[in-house]
Design a protein around this motif. Sequence first.
Motif, PDB file in Angstrom:
ATOM      1  N   GLY A 109       0.843  -1.506   0.294  1.00  0.00           N
ATOM      2  CA  GLY A 109      -0.369  -0.416   0.038  1.00  0.00           C
ATOM      3  C   GLY A 109       1.028   1.125   0.321  1.00  0.00           C
ATOM      4  N   ARG A 110       2.464   0.783  -0.125  1.00  0.00           N
ATOM      5  CA  ARG A 110       2.714   1.982  -0.169  1.00  0.00           C
ATOM      6  C   ARG A 110       4.247   2.728  -0.978  1.00  0.00           C
ATOM      7  NH1 ARG A 110       5.212   2.398   6.505  1.00  0.00           N
ATOM      8  NH2 ARG A 110       3.115   0.775   7.116  1.00  0.00           N
ATOM      9  N   ASN A 111       3.784   1.637  -2.325  1.00  0.00           N
ATOM     10  CA  ASN A 111       5.149   1.665  -3.577  1.00  0.00           C
ATOM     11  C   ASN A 111       4.865   2.480  -4.033  1.00  0.00           C
ATOM     12  OD1 ASN A 111       3.196  -0.034  -5.599  1.00  0.00           O
ATOM     13  ND2 ASN A 111       3.257  -1.532  -3.798  1.00  0.00           N
ATOM     14  N   GLY A 112       5.445   2.169  -4.978  1.00  0.00           N
ATOM     15  CA  GLY A 112       4.698   3.601  -6.852  1.00  0.00           C
ATOM     16  C   GLY A 112       4.015   3.447  -7.974  1.00  0.00           C
ATOM     17  N   GLY A 113       3.797   2.416  -7.331  1.00  0.00           N
ATOM     18  CA  GLY A 113       2.310   1.839  -8.052  1.00  0.00           C
ATOM     19  C   GLY A 113       2.810   1.318  -9.462  1.00  0.00           C
ATOM     20  N   GLN A 114       3.542   1.168  -9.754  1.00  0.00           N
ATOM     21  CA  GLN A 114       4.294   0.498 -11.300  1.00  0.00           C
ATOM     22  C   GLN A 114       4.449  -0.618 -11.458  1.00  0.00           C
ATOM     23  OE1 GLN A 114       7.572   2.663 -12.737  1.00  0.00           O
ATOM     24  NE2 GLN A 114       7.144   4.533 -11.911  1.00  0.00           N
ATOM     25  N   ILE A 115       3.406  -1.343 -12.798  1.00  0.00           N
ATOM     26  CA  ILE A 115       3.332  -3.156 -12.929  1.00  0.00           C
ATOM     27  C   ILE A 115       5.127  -2.572 -13.855  1.00  0.00           C
ATOM     28  CG2 ILE A 115       2.095  -4.622 -14.235  1.00  0.00           C
ATOM     29  CD1 ILE A 115      -0.158  -3.130 -13.541  1.00  0.00           C
ATOM     30  N   VAL A 116       5.525  -2.994 -13.031  1.00  0.00           N
ATOM     31  CA  VAL A 116       7.398  -3.605 -13.702  1.00  0.00           C
ATOM     32  C   VAL A 116       7.336  -5.109 -14.436  1.00  0.00           C
ATOM     33  CG1 VAL A 116       9.689  -3.239 -14.011  1.00  0.00           C
ATOM     34  CG2 VAL A 116       7.605  -1.564 -12.908  1.00  0.00           C
ATOM     35  N   ASN A 117       7.852  -5.928 -15.619  1.00  0.00           N
ATOM     36  CA  ASN A 117       7.475  -6.693 -15.539  1.00  0.00           C
ATOM     37  C   ASN A 117       8.571  -7.465 -14.864  1.00  0.00           C
ATOM     38  OD1 ASN A 117       4.863  -8.110 -16.996  1.00  0.00           O
ATOM     39  ND2 ASN A 117       5.674  -6.259 -18.728  1.00  0.00           N
TER      40      ASN A 117
ATOM     41  N   GLY B 271       4.590  -1.607 -23.499  1.00  0.00           N
ATOM     42  CA  GLY B 271       2.990  -1.683 -23.712  1.00  0.00           C
ATOM     43  C   GLY B 271       2.823  -2.753 -22.393  1.00  0.00           C
ATOM     44  N   LEU B 272       3.247  -3.799 -21.754  1.00  0.00           N
ATOM     45  CA  LEU B 272       2.529  -4.627 -21.321  1.00  0.00           C
ATOM     46  C   LEU B 272       3.032  -3.758 -19.623  1.00  0.00           C
ATOM     47  CD1 LEU B 272       3.961  -8.286 -22.389  1.00  0.00           C
ATOM     48  CD2 LEU B 272       1.490  -7.078 -22.502  1.00  0.00           C
ATOM     49  N   SER B 273       3.760  -2.691 -19.138  1.00  0.00           N
ATOM     50  CA  SER B 273       3.744  -2.591 -18.440  1.00  0.00           C
ATOM     51  C   SER B 273       2.219  -1.205 -17.837  1.00  0.00           C
ATOM     52  CB  SER B 273       5.081  -1.232 -18.292  1.00  0.00           C
ATOM     53  OG  SER B 273       5.048  -1.052 -16.510  1.00  0.00           O
ATOM     54  N   GLY B 274       2.638  -1.086 -16.621  1.00  0.00           N
ATOM     55  CA  GLY B 274       1.202   0.011 -16.326  1.00  0.00           C
ATOM     56  C   GLY B 274       1.540   0.864 -15.409  1.00  0.00           C
ATOM     57  N   HIS B 275       0.634   1.427 -14.715  1.00  0.00           N
ATOM     58  CA  HIS B 275       0.443   1.905 -13.151  1.00  0.00           C
ATOM     59  C   HIS B 275      -0.699   1.642 -12.347  1.00  0.00           C
ATOM     60  CE1 HIS B 275      -0.782   6.265 -14.139  1.00  0.00           C
ATOM     61  NE2 HIS B 275      -0.132   5.975 -15.122  1.00  0.00           N
ATOM     62  N   ILE B 276      -1.142   2.056 -10.838  1.00  0.00           N
ATOM     63  CA  ILE B 276      -2.325   1.808 -10.644  1.00  0.00           C
ATOM     64  C   ILE B 276      -2.151   2.313  -9.549  1.00  0.00           C
ATOM     65  CG2 ILE B 276      -2.788  -0.593 -11.023  1.00  0.00           C
ATOM     66  CD1 ILE B 276      -0.858  -1.454  -8.709  1.00  0.00           C
TER      67      ILE B 276
ATOM     68  N   TYR C   3      -5.930   2.072 -12.969  1.00  0.00           N
ATOM     69  CA  TYR C   3      -4.526   1.083 -13.860  1.00  0.00           C
ATOM     70  C   TYR C   3      -5.282   2.622 -15.115  1.00  0.00           C
ATOM     71  CZ  TYR C   3      -3.337  -2.198 -17.055  1.00  0.00           C
ATOM     72  OH  TYR C   3      -3.060  -2.224 -17.961  1.00  0.00           O
ATOM     73  N   VAL C   4      -3.884   2.090 -15.455  1.00  0.00           N
ATOM     74  CA  VAL C   4      -3.395   3.281 -16.887  1.00  0.00           C
ATOM     75  C   VAL C   4      -2.677   2.130 -17.476  1.00  0.00           C
ATOM     76  CG1 VAL C   4      -2.244   4.599 -18.164  1.00  0.00           C
ATOM     77  CG2 VAL C   4      -3.994   5.811 -16.205  1.00  0.00           C
ATOM     78  N   PRO C   5      -2.566   1.883 -18.698  1.00  0.00           N
ATOM     79  CA  PRO C   5      -1.626   1.090 -19.512  1.00  0.00           C
ATOM     80  C   PRO C   5      -0.819   1.382 -19.578  1.00  0.00           C
ATOM     81  CG  PRO C   5      -3.472   1.243 -20.804  1.00  0.00           C
ATOM     82  CD  PRO C   5      -3.551   1.647 -19.697  1.00  0.00           C
ATOM     83  N   GLY C   6       1.159   0.991 -19.488  1.00  0.00           N
ATOM     84  CA  GLY C   6       2.535   1.350 -20.361  1.00  0.00           C
ATOM     85  C   GLY C   6       2.957   1.712 -19.593  1.00  0.00           C
ATOM     86  N   GLY C   7       4.203   1.535 -19.969  1.00  0.00           N
ATOM     87  CA  GLY C   7       4.995   2.252 -19.218  1.00  0.00           C
ATOM     88  C   GLY C   7       6.571   2.445 -19.787  1.00  0.00           C
TER      89      GLY C   7
END
Length: 424
Positions: A66-74, A175-180, A119-123
């Motif tokens: 609940g505190r991280n950067g919110g990035q979906i990093v593969n 394109g398989l990254s994103g943020h939340i 949720y937003v796709p892309g990183g």
Amino acid sequence: MGELVNSYYQFNAGSTDYPQLQHTLHTDVCVLGGGFTGLSTALHLAQAGMKVVLLEANRIGYGASGRNGGQIVNSYSRDVDHIATRYGQAAGDAMAAMMFEGGEIIRQLIQQYQIDCDYVPGGAFVALNDKQMQHLETQQRLWQQHGNQQLTLLDSNALANIVNSERYVGGLSDGLSGHIQPLKLAQGEARAIQSLGGQVFEQSPVTKVQRGKTVQVHTALGSVNARYLVVGANAYLSHVLPELSKRNMPCGTQIITTEELGETRCRELLPANYCVEDCNYLLDYYRTTADHRLLYGGGVVYGARDPADIERLIRPKLEATFPSLKGVKIDFSWTGNFLLTLSRLPEFGRLDTNIYYMQGYSGHGVTCTHLAGKVAAEAITGQASRFDVFAKLPHLPLLGGRALQIPFTAMGAAYYNLRDKLGI
């Protein structure tokens, strides 16, 4: 017992209010930890039809989840070419087959349970020098080889469509990254567990675990008797199961969030609304939020001490990246603990045949925790092959314990940080 840290996420999402365990329960699986590891495990087990009880010592999402950067990093904190070289091709291939699955699990859960988590796709990964750009070229080839065809190398001109900063020589978009908004995701997953019949308890720290054919988990006011126990509390449960703290070290990362900037200004900074991280050893990461703030994090404090002035540590990084934000008002600053292993690979295993644990994601927790929960659920329901890929990875203890490892690790990080600055 504690409440959520005063972060932008808590301001934006509020907190949950599940009951405290005050009686004795009997269940198939007891899960310790209301972060992504525990939530993903409990949710996948509930989907498989098992009775699940989840215990959280504080509030859902209290820790790193609940505190991280919110990035979906593969992938993992060590990429799969390193894993194959160090631990054998079979291990590398097996982990490569799962390297993009964590992000896919997140997207599936968001869709299936209609979780509103911004949720937003892309990183994008960004390079500060030619050496880092060469690394990104290698990473693109490696990730494409293992199935990610949504990668684009960017020179400085093309990168300007993603990051409006003069700091970088180029980058790699994914394109398989994103943020939340990670706290909203955690809270949504807890609701999903309940919707499937699982029981969730907060403010219920574990005081004792009694092992046996039936595991007995005790809290101050209640207990759970379970066929299986899953420990997903990461940096927060060494007082009950001290053997889980021998091969890892808690670390802290710091994040600040600006005042609301407005959508126009945010798109001037990050035109594509992607999340971004650089390629430094002590990396910076940033993105904009749904209410149009800039969220910026970076650095590591070894030993997970809370710095006295987080803004003083992070503001210079933010202003170096975006000089137009010099003097911008900072509304929130906070720190969060994650668990680092010597190998920088996640640590999975069993304490007994019916006690599973997963921890030590070393900065790649958002995606890997969700994968961890899925493979642990598979193991408990009869298919352990994927869990055992991780469980077979060797993890060495910290020489001299954490007291000596903290300064040694900090010295090593300073060395690599200097190399980053010199571009060597």
